[in-house]
Design an enzyme around this catalytic site. Structure first.
Site: not given
Ligand SMILES: [Zn+2]
Ligand SMILES: [Zn+2]
Length: 835
Positions: A20, A38
């Protein structure tokens, strides 16, 4: 500028590797706004910006340089533009079910963290034993479940301090969003305690180094369990460890400070150095430079031993004085002015050293000399990974325990591999097949044990499974395997399932992996052997869940493991000869197989040949006592024409007589066509290795011996006779030839090499017959016997000359560690999941 917005959903290994933050950086670079999170669907990205920037962003996502990243799918969808969206954010992770993302394996310390560790100016990381970042450190062994959040890791009980939180929040940091971020202020502390008194010592790491230098034995907490560490150059200390562990001969792995130090003892190629220093950091078998060990044994190995006797090798302390002639061009380790060799108790009877480099910061901090680093366990039991177990069970084995209070979720042993010889005249092992892309694949690396660093990385399958299938594997070197979608997840090494403790470890590992992947089996596969613990578990689960059970023959599974790993049947007309040579496995005819030939194609796997069957006197005893197989082959070859000279002088004649009578009377009750047992018999006859303390010892010593054979030595004969259409390897001339050479005083080294050449020639002859009779296009070598590197090289060379392609295992072990994957291959290849 017209704005566009897209949602991108990504699956694969995309959590726990700094994914990320990297997405964040990439979005900023392309002036995109939106968010990344997520959830149960995987990593979900929403991005908004110009068409050009969106496309560039999506194209570059798969090219991000992140360790262990593997993108299985990337789906883009248009979305309505969000007016006023002005920044890109990383959203908190939501709990989700059926996460489609994969957990990364444990990784060794990365170069940047190594720098931090050594950087005196970096107050937070300098010398801190758990220093790690998004690009390195443990994952599988510390994550309880996905999605990846600190609270679901074993760092849960250690809240981050303000400085760690700052790093965690700062997008430009290498530890941005690093869930297990920690430091000396907020993280676990390292401790050193006396194993008997429990008393803690000050300055644990320095103290540990000092104690090791003094020859003390330490248990040290690693990534997936504990090691036992001892100075590998200290003869008394290493022998002391062997005595305390009741492990007389089985080789110990050695950890070297760096590859330079290792090069003082072993030949290390560029590729080997790369594998050793990789994030996976397996134990690698490397060729020792004689005399790396204290004493180079000449000619015959140990004197013959019978059960009950113990080895009392004479040992001289292996120290050379400075200024004395160093034993090789490489300089040796200097310690207090002396140059030191490894103790010959480290790996008796071996031509290789199982070497590894420090892969945790803690190891980096205390490994300053070659150290034996062997899995901390008791005989037949799994590696210890819980602090209390170590303190309780190892107090009579180790003097001190170096540990910390970050828990380990599941035990993960070190992986073991070798790099196939580059000196082979034939082609190298075929390059990484498309299936394994993303999986770590150094060109020549063959894994003999696939565990830490690799597990639970998924292997891609050629098609999608109709039913989620759970394969239970074999009894020895057990692994199990989950098959779902187009993926196979092979478990860590669970060892031999002979003890209750190892069966419990198997059960824990199974539950953990099934939980991690939210896996619920719809079909079970196991070995045909009725008495394997793994077969029993397979039957129970199939019954309890009322789902189908497939029993796969052991050697067929070996072949299918190689076939599936290399995707060897990708062409519809592909046909191969599978040579499955190993110790023992339950055959379809209820005898013990182990020297088997199969023709395999899309329709079926058919046994087309085998080693001729002989008695296996005493069943399992014949594995631990190779002289039994020696007698069996002598009887098989010469019958009652007794070869008195080989009823060795100096051994207990009654024992021999008893076994001999059993064989003569045909009372063994069990027959075998095992190639491993043939190696045992030949080794026993030539070297006098009559009993062993670990499986494969006689064969391994025979290989070591053969490596010093005269290269011009001719092969011993193994003939092939046809018996109702099947090829049968016959051994009559073979044993005649061995006896003749022995009576002519031929060197044991030369006989050992002649034997290896004989086996290689028999395989080559069989390959040519199979090509002629069955139209096979290549040969797959599989089974534990092919852990023998010399044999592989001889076969490669001969088949290369005959222009027969030869395939070998790479990431999935050729030994029983690959059986579960082979069971899966059997189900998949023959469509059993579709019925
Ligand atoms: Zn790092
Ligand atoms: Zn901190």
């Amino acid at each position: 500028m017209t704005l566009h917005r897209e949602q991108i959903i990504i699956n694969g290994i995309v959590q726990g590797i700094g994914f990320r933050p990297a997405v964040y950086a990439l979005a900023l670079k392309h002036h995109l706004t939106g968010c990344v999170s997520n959830d149960s669907r995987g990593v979900v990205i929403e991005v908004q910006g110009s068409r050009e920037n969106l496309d560039a962003f999506a194209d570059l996502l798969p090219a991000m340089q992140l360790n262990k990243m593997k993108i299985d799918s990337l789906d883009r969808q248009q979305m309505p533009v969000v007016q006023g969206d002005s920044q890109f954010t990383i959203e908190k992770t939501n709990a989700g079910v059926n996460a489609q993302t994969f957990m990364p394996p444990d990784m060794g310390v990365c170069p940047q963290c190594l720098r931090d560790l050594n950087d005196r100016k970096d107050k937070r990381h300098h010398g801190y034993f758990l220093t790690a970042c998004t690009q390195c450190g443990p994952r599988f062994s510390v994550i309880r479940k996905l999605p990846y959040r600190r609270s679901d890791t074993t760092m849960g009980p250690f809240p981050m301090c303000p400085a760690c939180s700052q790093e965690y929040e700062k997008p430009v940091s290498r530890r941005f969003n690093f869930e297990t971020n920690t430091c000396a202020v907020c993280g676990p502390e390292v401790k050193l305690v006396d194993s008997r008194t429990g008393k803690a010592l000050p300055h644990p790491i320095e103290a540990a180094r000092k104690l090791l230098a003094e020859g003390k034995i330490l248990a040290v907490k690693g990534v997936g369990g504990y090691h036992i560490a001892v100075d590998a150059c200290n003869q008394e200390a290493v022998q002391g460890l062997r005595d305390r562990k009741h492990r007389p001969d089985k080789p110990f792995a050695v950890m070297f400070r760096d590859s330079e130090m290792l090069r003082q003892y072993a030949e290390v190629s560029e590729e080997e150095a790369e594998v050793l220093a990789s994030l996976e950091s397996p134990i690698l078998l490397v060729k020792k430079i004689p005399p790396a060990f204290g004493e180079a044994r000449q000619g015959r190995l140990n004197p013959p031993l019978l059960k009950g006797e113990t080895t009392t090798a004479e040992i001289s302390f292996p120290t050379l004085k400075k200024g004395g002639r160093p034993p090789s061009e490489a300089s040796l380790v200097k310690d207090g002015g002396d140059l030191k060799l490894l103790s010959n108790a480290v790996a008796p009877g071996q031509a290789t050293i199982g070497a590894m480099l420090p892969y945790t910061p803690l190891q980096v901090l205390f490994v300053d000399r070659p150290l034996v680093m062997t899995s901390a366990n008791l005989s037949g039991q799994p590696m210890f990974y819980r602090d209390a177990d170590v303190r309780e069970c190892l107090k009579n084995v180790v003097d001190y325990v170096l540990y910390h209070d970050r828990e380990i979720v599941t035990n993960v042993d070190d992986s073991v591999g070798r790099v196939a010889s580059s000196q082979s005249n034939t082609k190298k092992i075929p390059p990484s097949p498309p299936l394994l892309k993303g999986g770590t694949a150094h060109l020549g690396l063959q894994l003999l044990r696939r565990s830490r660093g690799y597990v639970p990385e998924a292997l891609a399958l050629p098609r999608i499974f109709q039913r989620k299938t759970l394969c239970f594997g074999a009894q020895q070197k057990n692994t199990f395997c989950l098959g779902f979608g187009d993926k196979a997840v092979l478990s860590q090494h669970n060892g031999d399932l002979d003890t209750l403790e190892s069966q419990e470890a198997f059960d824990r590992a199974l539950r953990h992996l099934m939980q991690v992947f939210s896996f619920h089996p719809e079909m079970i596969a196991g070995d045909m052997h009725p008495e394997y613990a793994s077969s029993r578990f397979a039957r129970h689960m199939a019954e309890a869940l009322e789902i189908p059970l497939i029993e796969v023959q052991h050697h067929e599974a070996h072949v299918m493991a190689g076939v599936l790993e290399q995707n060897l049947l990708r062409e519809p007309k592909a046909k191969l000869l599978g040579v499955a040579f190993d110790g023992t496995g339950y055959g379809r005819d209820e005898t013990i197989w182990g020297g088997e030939l199969f023709v395999v194609d899309h329709k079926a796997i058919e046994r087309v040949g085998h080693l001729e069957r002989v008695q296996m006197p005493g069943g399992e005893y014949a594995i631990r006592e190779p002289y039994r197989m020696m007698l069996s082959y002598l009887w098989h070859t010469f019958g009652d024409q007794r070869i008195d000279s080989f009823f060795h002088s100096g051994v207990h004649n009654q024992v021999f007589e008893g076994v001999w009578e059993m064989i003569k009377g045909g009372r063994s009750g069990i027959e075998t066509s095992s190639m491993g047992r043939l190696f045992d018999a030949a080794s026993a006859l030539v070297t006098g290795r009559h009993t062993v303390s670990y499986e494969g010892q006689a064969a391994m010593e025979f290989e070591t011996l053969a490596l010093s054979g005269n290269p011009r030595t001719g092969a011993l004969p193994i003939a092939i006779r046809m018996d109702s259409g099947k090829m049968v390897f016959t051994t009559t001339e073979l044993f005649g030839g061995i006896l003749k050479r022995l009576s002519n005083q031929v060197r044991a080294e030369d006989i050992a090499l002649a034997f290896h050449k004989g086996v290689a020639e028999a395989i080559t002859a069989a390959a040519l017959i199979a090509r002629e009779q069955h139209g096979t296009q290549g040969v797959l070598l599989t089974g534990g016997v092919f852990q023998n590197g010399l044999l592989c090289e001889l076969v490669r060379h001969r088949l290369g000359k005959a222009k027969v392609p030869v395939y070998e295992h790479r990431l999935v072990p050729m030994n029983d560690g690959g059986i579960a994957f082979g069971q899966l291959g059997y189900v998949l290849m023959y469509g059993l999941d579709k019925r």
